[in-house]
Design a protein around this motif. Structure first.
Motif, mmCIF file in Angstrom:
data_model
loop_
_atom_site.group_PDB
_atom_site.id
_atom_site.type_symbol
_atom_site.label_atom_id
_atom_site.label_comp_id
_atom_site.label_asym_id
_atom_site.label_seq_id
_atom_site.Cartn_x
_atom_site.Cartn_y
_atom_site.Cartn_z
ATOM 1 N N THR A 138 51.236 31.939 88.440
ATOM 2 C CA THR A 138 51.901 32.104 87.147
ATOM 3 C C THR A 138 51.107 33.010 86.206
ATOM 4 N N ASN A 139 50.092 33.686 86.741
ATOM 5 C CA ASN A 139 49.305 34.653 85.977
ATOM 6 C C ASN A 139 49.662 36.050 86.477
ATOM 7 N N PRO A 140 50.404 36.844 85.691
ATOM 8 C CA PRO A 140 50.856 38.155 86.199
ATOM 9 C C PRO A 140 49.708 39.099 86.521
ATOM 10 N N ASP A 141 48.592 38.992 85.801
ATOM 11 C CA ASP A 141 47.461 39.873 86.075
ATOM 12 C C ASP A 141 46.820 39.546 87.418
ATOM 13 N N ALA A 142 46.817 38.274 87.795
ATOM 14 C CA ALA A 142 46.181 37.856 89.043
ATOM 15 C C ALA A 142 47.120 38.041 90.235
ATOM 16 N N ALA A 143 48.368 37.573 90.103
ATOM 17 C CA ALA A 143 49.303 37.559 91.236
ATOM 18 C C ALA A 143 50.013 38.892 91.438
ATOM 19 N N GLY A 144 50.077 39.727 90.426
ATOM 20 C CA GLY A 144 50.702 41.037 90.582
ATOM 21 C C GLY A 144 52.156 40.937 91.014
ATOM 22 N N GLN A 145 52.514 41.584 92.112
ATOM 23 C CA GLN A 145 53.908 41.635 92.548
ATOM 24 C C GLN A 145 54.410 40.285 93.083
ATOM 25 N N TYR A 146 53.513 39.336 93.221
ATOM 26 C CA TYR A 146 53.925 38.005 93.690
ATOM 27 C C TYR A 146 54.062 37.011 92.528
ATOM 28 N N TYR A 147 53.917 37.505 91.324
ATOM 29 C CA TYR A 147 53.971 36.667 90.113
ATOM 30 C C TYR A 147 55.269 35.866 90.042
ATOM 31 N N ILE A 148 55.127 34.620 89.582
ATOM 32 C CA ILE A 148 56.272 33.721 89.421
ATOM 33 C C ILE A 148 56.399 33.320 87.963
ATOM 34 N N ASP A 149 57.583 33.532 87.396
ATOM 35 C CA ASP A 149 57.873 33.125 86.017
ATOM 36 C C ASP A 149 58.566 31.757 86.069
ATOM 37 N N PRO A 150 57.905 30.701 85.616
ATOM 38 C CA PRO A 150 58.514 29.373 85.732
ATOM 39 C C PRO A 150 59.724 29.163 84.826
ATOM 40 N N VAL A 151 59.917 30.024 83.809
ATOM 41 C CA VAL A 151 61.069 29.840 82.908
ATOM 42 C C VAL A 151 62.374 29.904 83.689
ATOM 43 N N ALA A 152 62.452 30.840 84.640
ATOM 44 C CA ALA A 152 63.658 30.939 85.459
ATOM 45 C C ALA A 152 63.848 29.666 86.280
ATOM 46 N N GLY A 153 62.757 29.046 86.691
ATOM 47 C CA GLY A 153 62.848 27.783 87.428
ATOM 48 C C GLY A 153 63.376 26.660 86.555
ATOM 49 N N HIS A 154 62.941 26.638 85.297
ATOM 50 C CA HIS A 154 63.459 25.631 84.364
ATOM 51 C C HIS A 154 64.968 25.789 84.192
ATOM 52 N N GLU A 155 65.415 27.029 84.115
ATOM 53 C CA GLU A 155 66.849 27.277 83.956
ATOM 54 C C GLU A 155 67.630 26.731 85.146
ATOM 55 N N THR A 156 67.152 27.045 86.361
ATOM 56 C CA THR A 156 67.856 26.594 87.567
ATOM 57 C C THR A 156 67.835 25.074 87.683
ATOM 58 N N LEU A 157 66.669 24.473 87.500
ATOM 59 C CA LEU A 157 66.573 23.017 87.606
ATOM 60 C C LEU A 157 67.356 22.333 86.492
ATOM 61 N N GLY A 158 67.297 22.909 85.293
ATOM 62 C CA GLY A 158 68.080 22.337 84.197
ATOM 63 C C GLY A 158 69.564 22.342 84.510
ATOM 64 N N ARG A 159 70.061 23.442 85.096
ATOM 65 C CA ARG A 159 71.479 23.526 85.434
ATOM 66 C C ARG A 159 71.845 22.533 86.530
#
Length: 633
Positions: free
Chosen positions: A565-586
């Motif tokens: 969840t750190n874009p500087d560390a994970a680079g192209q493999y970065y995961i934004d958890p906000v999108a996960g909250h949206e999916t799980l919330g739905r």
């Protein structure tokens, strides 16, 4: 009363059999004495039978002999189960002369009945032996009667405090063995014995030092000193809730300390008697302000709740610690008793309020009670309190820590049956690459073992060892999903949507829920596609536990979550958890709407996690998903 008899199959069995017969059939008998000779039938699975016998018994009577105290041994296992499920409801009988240091640590704190010279007495004068035996048997009966109230008191405390079982966590942490740390345990023991003015010892170290394993080892091997232990879990919110931490510790202390148990019961009774109840008028006013219609059924339910006292569920962590632990413990008599330890692992996960309280009020603990805690040193708001908690900071490059990591590597390679000559070119390069980080070593071991026959090739290429935890995680993702646009595209299509859910979930994610999201995003996809295309490539860094509908998936460690969840560390493999909250919330909202007329059918995950995911969304996101938060509240 049902009594479990734990003994060694040696020449003391004659005495155990005699006591068993008198417990069941004697003048003052009438008890149901569980003994393996009679209770395990042909065809029974003996381990399960013994476990059931202990759990179903009201009391455990352990007969100590040289054979029964050998380690490893069945009697040791029986005592471990008994301590885990019966707490202090264990009595010991010495049937052979044993020195204190020969007794299992787990029961060496328990007062014992000495019948160690029974063979000599019987051989010398059988009639005199019978007189002596009757006196000793009367003592056994007295002990049983005096502790008859123990079960009732513990059941009452269990109902009020809702304790948790540490044993699965300890077993999981120590399952792969434990090496080193002797230098640290010597330091902790010196503090426990010689620094009664310091009530707290806080081990502050970064991820990968092995803090949880150290806590588990202390709790598992030092039951004579450790009277309570709790393991806060980043992926199990109920284990990190401060109230749960305190209640669990109080319950364990009560099983070990009869005087503390008496004061604790009195404290709880006093609290309930004087507890305030809900203000019905204020609650109805609050509901009215929301604009919701208030039905007669709602009023009836609130009226019933208004008659229920608000006890320690409503107290702050500081108030709860005073009420359940510090207060009852201070009332007890010191009398030169052994200095006991409470162990709390990952104290920082329990929140700043509890840490602040312990820093401010640590000297309110009695001198015979001390706290060993572990924490990350640099979490927000924690450092300022750790300095007041007798914090002992240990860096990975500490020489003793490096020696332990070196021993860990050597033990692993030996278990792989690798000759010493082949180990030499591996140990130091792997130690350097790992930065003496045990999470790195554990993850790398899992990757090697997951690779099967190719694992040896990974080990024998020191120049390819990734540098540090961040390098290890990056190398794994590059090998699994990098290399060309097609592989990266597959990652974005298959793994990234799942990892968004995993990163957004504060507890292990039900695989069934992830599969449901996959089917929504991939119409026509089959379950086999989800397993082969999505789950399997994630490998050992995302372990799956359970089976069927109970199966869950989680990150290997919190440091992996932090990296992804750190874009500087994970680079192209970065995961934004906000999108996960949206999916799980739905998905969870859809479940709530479908089952709102039968809320008892909601999954436990939906009940506990829907509010959490809703709180992570903005009002715009909720409106876009068609979610009405007031309907849930």
């Amino acid at each position: 009363m049902k009594i479990f008899l734990s003994y060694g199959h040696d020449d003391n069995a004659e005495l155990v059999q005699k006591i068993r017969d008198d417990l069941e059939n004697g003048i003052n008998g009438g008890h149901d004495a569980w003994i393996d000779k009679f209770k395990i039938k042909a065809g029974d699975e003996w381990r399960r039978s013994i476990t059931d016998g202990i759990i179903d018994s009201e009391r455990v009577l352990a007969f100590m002999s040289k054979h029964s105290v050998r380690e490893p041994g069945v009697c040791h296992d029986e005592l471990a189960i008994a301590l885990g499920h019966k707490g202090g409801n264990i009595s010991t009988v010495l049937v052979e002369p044993l020195k204190d240091e020969e007794l299992p640590l787990s029961v060496s704190h328990i007062q014992r009945l000495d019948m160690s010279d029974w063979k000599a007495r019987k051989a010398e004068d059988p009639e005199a032996f019978e007189v002596w035996y009757r006196e000793k048997f009367a003592e056994i009966l007295r002990i049983i009667r005096e502790n008859a109230g123990f079960s009732g008191e513990i059941e009452k405390l269990a109902e009020k405090l809702r304790p948790m079982d540490n044993n699965p966590i300890i077993g999981g942490l120590l399952g792969r063995g434990f090496v080193g740390r002797g230098w640290l345990f010597e330091e902790i023991e010196a503090w426990r014995k010689n620094e009664r003015h310091n009530r707290v010892y806080c081990l502050a170290a970064g991820p990968g030092f092995g803090k949880s394993a150290i806590s588990a080892w202390l709790a598992h091997t030092n039951k004579i000193q450790v009277i309570a232990a709790h393991f806060c879990r980043y992926d199990q919110p109920n284990w990190s809730e401060p109230g749960a931490v305190i209640r669990n510790i109080a319950f364990q202390m009560a099983t070990r300390l009869p005087d503390y148990r008496r004061f604790l019961l009195h404290q709880i009774e006093h609290l309930e008697k004087n507890a305030s109840t809900m203000d019905l008028g204020a609650e109805l006013t609050r509901l009215g302000r929301t604009g919701q219609p208030i039905s007669s059924e709602t009023i009836t339910q609130l009226a019933a709740q208004a008659q229920t006292p608000k006890t320690f569920d409503k107290l702050t962590p500081a108030e709860l610690f005073d009420t359940l632990i510090a207060g009852p413990a201070q009332i007890g008599i010191d009398g030169g008793r052994e200095r006991y330890l409470i162990v709390i692992d990952a104290l920082d996960e329990a929140g700043k309020e509890l840490i602040r309280y312990l820093a401010d009020r640590q000297n309110d603990l009695p001198r015979w009670l001390a706290l060993f805690a572990t924490s990350r040193p640099n979490d927000d708001g924690v450092q300022q309190f750790l300095t007041r908690l007798n914090a002992h900071s240990v860096e990975p490059d500490n020489d003793s820590n490096r020696d332990d990591a070196r021993e860990w590597i050597g033990t692993w390679l030996t278990e792989r049956k690798m000759p010493e000559a082949q180990q030499a070119p591996i140990v130091e390069p792997l130690l350097a690459a790992s930065e003496a980080n045990f999470h790195y070593l554990t993850a790398y071991r899992q990757m090697v073992e997951h690779a099967g026959p190719a694992g040896d090739a990974l080990l024998k290429a020191p120049e390819a060892y990734p540098k540090g935890l961040s390098g290890l995680y990056l190398q794994f993702f590059e090998r699994q999903f990098g290399g060309d646009d097609q592989r990266l595209g597959n990652y974005r299509q298959h793994q990234r949507p799942l990892l968004r859910l995993v990163m957004a979930s504060r507890r292990p994610l039900p695989v069934a829920l992830a599969r449901q999201a996959f089917k929504v995003s991939q119409p026509g996809a089959e379950t086999e596609d989800f397993v082969s295309q999505v789950l399997l490539p994630l490998g050992s860094l995302f372990p799956k536990t359970g089976t069927g509908e109970e199966q869950t998936i989680r990150p290997f460690h919190k440091s992996l979550r932090d990296w992804l969840t750190n874009p500087d560390a994970a680079g192209q493999y970065y995961i934004d958890p906000v999108a996960g909250h949206e999916t799980l919330g739905r998905l969870l909202w859809q479940e709530f709407v479908a089952k709102q007329d039968a809320p008892e059918t909601l999954t436990e995950y939906a009940v506990t996690e829907l509010p959490y995911h809703l709180l992570a969304l903005s009002e715009e996101q909720e409106l876009a998903l068609g979610i009405d938060r007031f309907a849930w509240e």
